[in-house]
Design a protein around this motif. Structure first.
Motif, PDB file in Angstrom:
ATOM      1  N   ASP A 246       0.813  -1.216   0.000  1.00  0.00           N
ATOM      2  CA  ASP A 246       0.000   0.000   0.000  1.00  0.00           C
ATOM      3  C   ASP A 246       0.847   1.266   0.000  1.00  0.00           C
ATOM      4  O   ASP A 246       0.489   2.267  -0.635  1.00  0.00           O
ATOM      5  CB  ASP A 246      -0.934   0.017   1.217  1.00  0.00           C
ATOM      6  CG  ASP A 246      -2.129  -0.921   1.031  1.00  0.00           C
ATOM      7  OD1 ASP A 246      -2.165  -1.622  -0.002  1.00  0.00           O
ATOM      8  OD2 ASP A 246      -3.005  -0.956   1.908  1.00  0.00           O
ATOM      9  N   GLU A 247       1.967   1.269   0.726  1.00  0.00           N
ATOM     10  CA  GLU A 247       2.783   2.473   0.824  1.00  0.00           C
ATOM     11  C   GLU A 247       3.327   2.903  -0.534  1.00  0.00           C
ATOM     12  O   GLU A 247       3.537   4.078  -0.784  1.00  0.00           O
ATOM     13  CB  GLU A 247       3.932   2.259   1.813  1.00  0.00           C
ATOM     14  CG  GLU A 247       3.491   2.195   3.273  1.00  0.00           C
ATOM     15  CD  GLU A 247       2.694   3.433   3.689  1.00  0.00           C
ATOM     16  OE1 GLU A 247       3.122   4.555   3.374  1.00  0.00           O
ATOM     17  OE2 GLU A 247       1.640   3.260   4.321  1.00  0.00           O
ATOM     18  N   LYS A 250       0.391   4.627  -2.615  1.00  0.00           N
ATOM     19  CA  LYS A 250      -0.143   5.917  -2.191  1.00  0.00           C
ATOM     20  C   LYS A 250       0.426   7.058  -3.031  1.00  0.00           C
ATOM     21  O   LYS A 250       1.605   7.041  -3.406  1.00  0.00           O
ATOM     22  CB  LYS A 250       0.153   6.159  -0.713  1.00  0.00           C
ATOM     23  CG  LYS A 250      -0.664   5.265   0.210  1.00  0.00           C
ATOM     24  CD  LYS A 250      -0.384   5.571   1.674  1.00  0.00           C
ATOM     25  CE  LYS A 250      -1.222   4.691   2.578  1.00  0.00           C
ATOM     26  NZ  LYS A 250      -0.974   4.963   4.016  1.00  0.00           N
ATOM     27  N   ARG A 292      -1.615   4.736 -11.190  1.00  0.00           N
ATOM     28  CA  ARG A 292      -0.547   4.594 -10.192  1.00  0.00           C
ATOM     29  C   ARG A 292       0.724   4.117 -10.855  1.00  0.00           C
ATOM     30  O   ARG A 292       0.734   3.093 -11.540  1.00  0.00           O
ATOM     31  CB  ARG A 292      -0.960   3.627  -9.091  1.00  0.00           C
ATOM     32  CG  ARG A 292      -2.268   4.005  -8.380  1.00  0.00           C
ATOM     33  CD  ARG A 292      -2.414   3.207  -7.108  1.00  0.00           C
ATOM     34  NE  ARG A 292      -3.751   3.304  -6.545  1.00  0.00           N
ATOM     35  CZ  ARG A 292      -4.139   4.256  -5.695  1.00  0.00           C
ATOM     36  NH1 ARG A 292      -3.298   5.194  -5.342  1.00  0.00           N
ATOM     37  NH2 ARG A 292      -5.364   4.254  -5.211  1.00  0.00           N
ATOM     38  N   GLU A 304      -6.633  -1.521  -6.229  1.00  0.00           N
ATOM     39  CA  GLU A 304      -5.550  -0.561  -6.355  1.00  0.00           C
ATOM     40  C   GLU A 304      -5.964   0.714  -7.099  1.00  0.00           C
ATOM     41  O   GLU A 304      -5.301   1.737  -7.026  1.00  0.00           O
ATOM     42  CB  GLU A 304      -4.351  -1.185  -7.092  1.00  0.00           C
ATOM     43  CG  GLU A 304      -3.574  -2.199  -6.271  1.00  0.00           C
ATOM     44  CD  GLU A 304      -4.172  -3.595  -6.358  1.00  0.00           C
ATOM     45  OE1 GLU A 304      -5.297  -3.736  -6.900  1.00  0.00           O
ATOM     46  OE2 GLU A 304      -3.529  -4.546  -5.890  1.00  0.00           O
ATOM     47  N   SER A 307      -9.105   4.905  -3.969  1.00  0.00           N
ATOM     48  CA  SER A 307      -8.547   5.369  -2.702  1.00  0.00           C
ATOM     49  C   SER A 307      -9.637   6.024  -1.872  1.00  0.00           C
ATOM     50  O   SER A 307     -10.579   6.614  -2.410  1.00  0.00           O
ATOM     51  CB  SER A 307      -7.417   6.381  -2.941  1.00  0.00           C
ATOM     52  OG  SER A 307      -6.188   5.742  -3.145  1.00  0.00           O
ATOM     53  N   ILE A 309      -9.803   8.921   1.053  1.00  0.00           N
ATOM     54  CA  ILE A 309      -9.076   9.951   1.778  1.00  0.00           C
ATOM     55  C   ILE A 309      -9.796  10.170   3.107  1.00  0.00           C
ATOM     56  O   ILE A 309     -10.916  10.700   3.144  1.00  0.00           O
ATOM     57  CB  ILE A 309      -9.029  11.265   0.978  1.00  0.00           C
ATOM     58  CG1 ILE A 309      -8.476  11.011  -0.435  1.00  0.00           C
ATOM     59  CG2 ILE A 309      -8.199  12.308   1.712  1.00  0.00           C
ATOM     60  CD1 ILE A 309      -7.086  10.419  -0.463  1.00  0.00           C
ATOM     61  N   GLU A 347      -5.264  11.188   5.665  1.00  0.00           N
ATOM     62  CA  GLU A 347      -4.408  10.139   5.133  1.00  0.00           C
ATOM     63  C   GLU A 347      -5.136   9.409   4.008  1.00  0.00           C
ATOM     64  O   GLU A 347      -6.365   9.411   3.925  1.00  0.00           O
ATOM     65  CB  GLU A 347      -4.019   9.146   6.227  1.00  0.00           C
ATOM     66  CG  GLU A 347      -5.199   8.374   6.816  1.00  0.00           C
ATOM     67  CD  GLU A 347      -4.762   7.315   7.809  1.00  0.00           C
ATOM     68  OE1 GLU A 347      -3.783   6.605   7.513  1.00  0.00           O
ATOM     69  OE2 GLU A 347      -5.399   7.197   8.857  1.00  0.00           O
ATOM     70  N   GLU A 348      -4.342   8.797   3.134  1.00  0.00           N
ATOM     71  CA  GLU A 348      -4.898   8.033   2.027  1.00  0.00           C
ATOM     72  C   GLU A 348      -4.926   6.555   2.399  1.00  0.00           C
ATOM     73  O   GLU A 348      -3.915   5.994   2.861  1.00  0.00           O
ATOM     74  CB  GLU A 348      -4.065   8.225   0.756  1.00  0.00           C
ATOM     75  CG  GLU A 348      -4.584   7.422  -0.424  1.00  0.00           C
ATOM     76  CD  GLU A 348      -3.688   7.521  -1.656  1.00  0.00           C
ATOM     77  OE1 GLU A 348      -4.023   6.903  -2.688  1.00  0.00           O
ATOM     78  OE2 GLU A 348      -2.651   8.206  -1.564  1.00  0.00           O
ATOM     79  N   ILE A 350      -5.748   2.855   0.697  1.00  0.00           N
ATOM     80  CA  ILE A 350      -5.925   2.221  -0.603  1.00  0.00           C
ATOM     81  C   ILE A 350      -7.234   1.435  -0.623  1.00  0.00           C
ATOM     82  O   ILE A 350      -7.539   0.683   0.302  1.00  0.00           O
ATOM     83  CB  ILE A 350      -4.737   1.293  -0.929  1.00  0.00           C
ATOM     84  CG1 ILE A 350      -3.432   2.099  -0.919  1.00  0.00           C
ATOM     85  CG2 ILE A 350      -4.938   0.631  -2.289  1.00  0.00           C
ATOM     86  CD1 ILE A 350      -3.408   3.263  -1.881  1.00  0.00           C
TER      87      ILE A 350
END
Length: 484
Positions: A246-247, A250, A292, A304, A307, A309, A347-348, A350
């Protein structure tokens, strides 16, 4: 990834002091572009890793590239390149060369022509030793752009002659302060030391761009059943959905806020406006499909591609809006509580799940100015700096409030190994000047400063000891006496 992405990540790595990673990223970015900003970033990384020859190569190439482009940002980059040369020559022990480059950086910041024959490198005696002294460098403020007494602090004391503002006052101050280090080293060198010799010229010869070694092509896989058949190349299969952490998925985010709105920019290249779906709710925003770079194979229905927020405060969904450009998605959200500063934008998460973690409550005290008003494109920390207590250093020296990314500073110490902007502050330079002066010079400085109401500064006791130092405001400023 594109060259732009490599370049941005490389610059960010320099900012985070991950110099080895920065060089690797910037090498890839510079394969297809001679961006002077990327060259200067790589030069700084090489300098910190003590690859000084490579750092000097990149700096000089950056100077020429910026000059040839002639864009609106060229002069700023040329000023930075001359300053970076000064730092590198200082590290090499070539202090006369370092001072010359710092002076050229100042002249560019004053708006002087880049190709002007200013004679800086000609200040040498018959033996070729540099003749500019420490005192000369301190007094060299004639062309200082803007500022004057209105600038405040010790910088305004002796600024009777100041030029109009050029927009490069910060760069001028940084180069001016650096000269104190170069000339301070120079005054203590033996007469025959090579560091006293001037070997530089204002416009360095343009270095040849170093080419990265070409990689050998991957071996081809041929079908041996028929030699006349075309060669078949094995193609790797794309990773399965959900296999990318996930990181890495983002998006890079930036934000700024006003009393009424919170604006969040999500940097997604080539997002399709006609396909993008954005749903605002009280404490979250769901959007997608998103392109992405870490997973370019995603489709609209994939996890994926979406997202959530999770916001750092409450919003009014009907009063919020969004827009798309080729490089980013911008969310402008109306705050449910106008005037309340959020401690974090959010924060986001996924995926388009509505079971994301609950948003943090907004802070009820004003956030720092940097977090509240930082324009898009500047780095911001998600957590409010107001929540961080001030801490002192291990030696117990006082730690003053600061917005520096490196935290509180001990202004009683000068670290020559780091040319951090905070340590190049001109007021800090004058403090060091006073600290290194003789008792007689300190008396002269205090007397001239106090008697002139902060408009003059002298280190010559023979001059000011027997007279009253008159107030000498800069041109266009009128001195007034205030009744008690």
């Amino acid at each position: 990834m594109s060259a732009t992405t490599f370049g941005q990540k490389g610059v960010e790595a320099v900012r985070n002091k991950d110099y080895a990673a920065a060089i690797s990223l910037l090498d890839k970015a510079l394969e297809s572009s001679d961006s002077p900003a990327w060259l200067l970033a790589r030069a700084q990384a090489h300098q910190q890793l003590k690859n000084l020859d490579a750092a000097l190569h990149d700096t000089e190439l950056a100077y020429h590239t910026a000059a040839e482009r002639g864009s609106g940002n060229s002069r700023k980059l040329m000023i930075e390149a001359q300053y970076r040369r000064a730092v590198i020559y200082f590290r090499l022990g070539r202090y006369a060369d370092s001072d010359c480059c710092a002076k050229w950086s100042m002249l560019l910041a004053e708006g002087r022509p880049a190709r002007e024959d200013d004679g800086v490198e000609k200040n040498v005696d018959q033996d070729g030793n540099y003749t500019v002294t420490y005192v000369d460098g301190i007094a060299d403020k004639k062309g200082q752009p803007g500022g004057g007494a209105a600038a405040g602090g010790l910088l305004g004391m002796a600024s009777a002659n100041t030029a109009p503002k050029t927009g490069f006052e910060t760069e001028w101050n940084k180069a001016y302060a650096w000269r104190s280090q170069a000339l301070g080293k120079l005054k203590d060198l033996p007469a025959d030391h090579p560091g006293r010799k001037v070997t530089v010229v204002k416009i360095p010869p343009k270095p040849i761009k170093k080419k990265a070694e070409a990689k050998k092509p991957d071996p081809e896989v041929a079908d041996s059943s028929d030699e006349d058949e075309p060669v078949k190349v094995a193609k790797p299969a794309p990773p399965a959905p959900g296999s990318v952490p996930d990181e890495k998925l983002k998006l890079r985010a930036d934000f700024y806020q006003s009393n009424q709105t919170m604006t969040v920019s999500l940097f997604a290249k080539d997002a399709k406006k006609d396909m993008l779906r954005v749903e605002f709710s009280e404490d979250k925003v769901i959007l997608g499909p998103l392109p992405r770079e870490a997973a370019p194979y995603v489709e609209a229905g994939d996890r994926e591609a979406m997202s959530t927020i999770v916001l750092g405060g409450k919003i009014v969904p009907k009063g919020s809006r969004w827009s798309v450009t080729p490089r980013k998605i911008e969310l402008v959200m109306q705050k449910a509580a106008p005037g309340v500063k959020w401690g974090r934008w959010g924060e986001e998460v996924i995926g388009g799940s509505t079971t994301a973690p609950a948003a943090a409550e907004p802070v009820t005290t004003p956030a720092p100015m940097a977090a509240a008003t930082a324009p898009a494109g500047k780095e911001n920390n998600n957590a409010s700096t107001s929540a961080k207590p001030a801490v002192g250093n291990s030696a117990g020296a006082p730690a003053y409030p600061t917005s520096s990314k490196t935290g509180p500073k001990d202004w009683d110490k000068l670290d020559e190994a780091d040319d951090d902007d905070d340590k190049q502050d001109v007021n800090f330079f004058f403090k060091q000047l006073y600290k290194g002066a003789t008792p007689e010079q300190q008396r002269a400085m205090m007397k001239s400063f106090i008697e002139s109401n902060g408009t003059a500064l002298s280190t010559d006791w023979n001059d000011v000891g027997s007279r009253k130092v008159e107030t000498m405001p800069p041109e266009g400023v009128e001195a007034k006496k205030w009744d008690k």
